[in-house]
Design a protein around this motif. Structure first.
Motif, mmCIF file in Angstrom:
data_model
loop_
_atom_site.group_PDB
_atom_site.id
_atom_site.type_symbol
_atom_site.label_atom_id
_atom_site.label_comp_id
_atom_site.label_asym_id
_atom_site.label_seq_id
_atom_site.Cartn_x
_atom_site.Cartn_y
_atom_site.Cartn_z
ATOM 1 N N ALA A 1 -23.973 -32.086 -98.034
ATOM 2 C CA ALA A 1 -23.778 -32.059 -96.588
ATOM 3 C C ALA A 1 -23.061 -30.766 -96.238
ATOM 4 O O ALA A 1 -22.316 -30.214 -97.048
ATOM 5 N N ILE B 1 -19.699 -31.768 -99.771
ATOM 6 C CA ILE B 1 -19.737 -31.228 -98.407
ATOM 7 C C ILE B 1 -19.054 -29.872 -98.392
ATOM 8 O O ILE B 1 -18.072 -29.650 -99.108
ATOM 9 N N ALA C 1 -25.547 -40.674 -94.871
ATOM 10 C CA ALA C 1 -25.129 -40.675 -93.463
ATOM 11 C C ALA C 1 -24.278 -41.899 -93.140
ATOM 12 O O ALA C 1 -23.273 -41.786 -92.435
ATOM 13 N N ASP D 1 -24.903 -31.726 -91.234
ATOM 14 C CA ASP D 1 -26.274 -31.734 -91.741
ATOM 15 C C ASP D 1 -26.280 -32.187 -93.196
ATOM 16 O O ASP D 1 -25.442 -31.752 -93.994
ATOM 17 N N ILE D 2 -27.234 -33.048 -93.532
ATOM 18 C CA ILE D 2 -27.357 -33.592 -94.883
ATOM 19 C C ILE D 2 -28.722 -33.194 -95.434
ATOM 20 O O ILE D 2 -29.738 -33.358 -94.750
ATOM 21 N N THR E 1 -29.155 -35.220 -89.615
ATOM 22 C CA THR E 1 -28.101 -34.602 -88.823
ATOM 23 C C THR E 1 -27.324 -35.669 -88.071
ATOM 24 O O THR E 1 -27.904 -36.422 -87.285
#
Length: 133
Positions: free
Chosen positions: A38, A25, A78, A63-64, A122
């Motif tokens: 992410a 991330i 998620a 967001d992924i 998302t």
């Protein structure tokens, strides 16, 4: 609204998710980043200040991105992020920046196909932030 908590939220989210998972991330996407990953996306902050408290409401998107041809990888990532964000052992810590998260929850999760490479998901969350400064 005297101060914006957006940078504090971004920094704390990246730290929280990085320290509690193997999910890659970031708050900035380099051209050579490997999928899946992410990124802290849009943040919208509005003033809810009262006479006695400096409060803001923030809507944050995580967001992924995945090149897996299907929703399974996006959904799995998620779910892992959601567990971290909703865990009692882990909490978004904004105190070093003079803010405190006093409430919030995940509002929604959506996925959609991206023709160029795979799927995008998302997570949208809402946080109530108190300015301690």
């Amino acid at each position: 609204m005297r101060r914006f908590p957006n940078h504090a939220i971004t920094t704390a989210l990246v730290k929280l998710i990085s320290e509690n998972s193997q999910i890659r991330i970031t708050d900035h996407v380099d051209a050579d980043i490997e999928l899946p990953y992410a990124v802290v996306g849009d943040i919208n902050t509005s003033d809810s200040e009262t006479k006695d408290e400096r409060i803001t409401n923030s809507s944050i998107q995580v967001d992924i991105y995945s090149d897996y041809m299907g929703r399974k990888e996006i959904d799995t990532i998620a779910e892992e992020i959601a567990k971290i964000l909703q865990s009692e052992e882990t909490c978004i810590d904004l105190t070093k920046d003079g803010f405190q998260c006093v409430g919030g929850d995940i509002e929604s999760f959506e996925t959609y196909e991206e023709d160029a490479f795979g799927y995008i998901g998302t997570i949208t969350m809402h946080l109530i932030i108190q300015d301690l400064g």
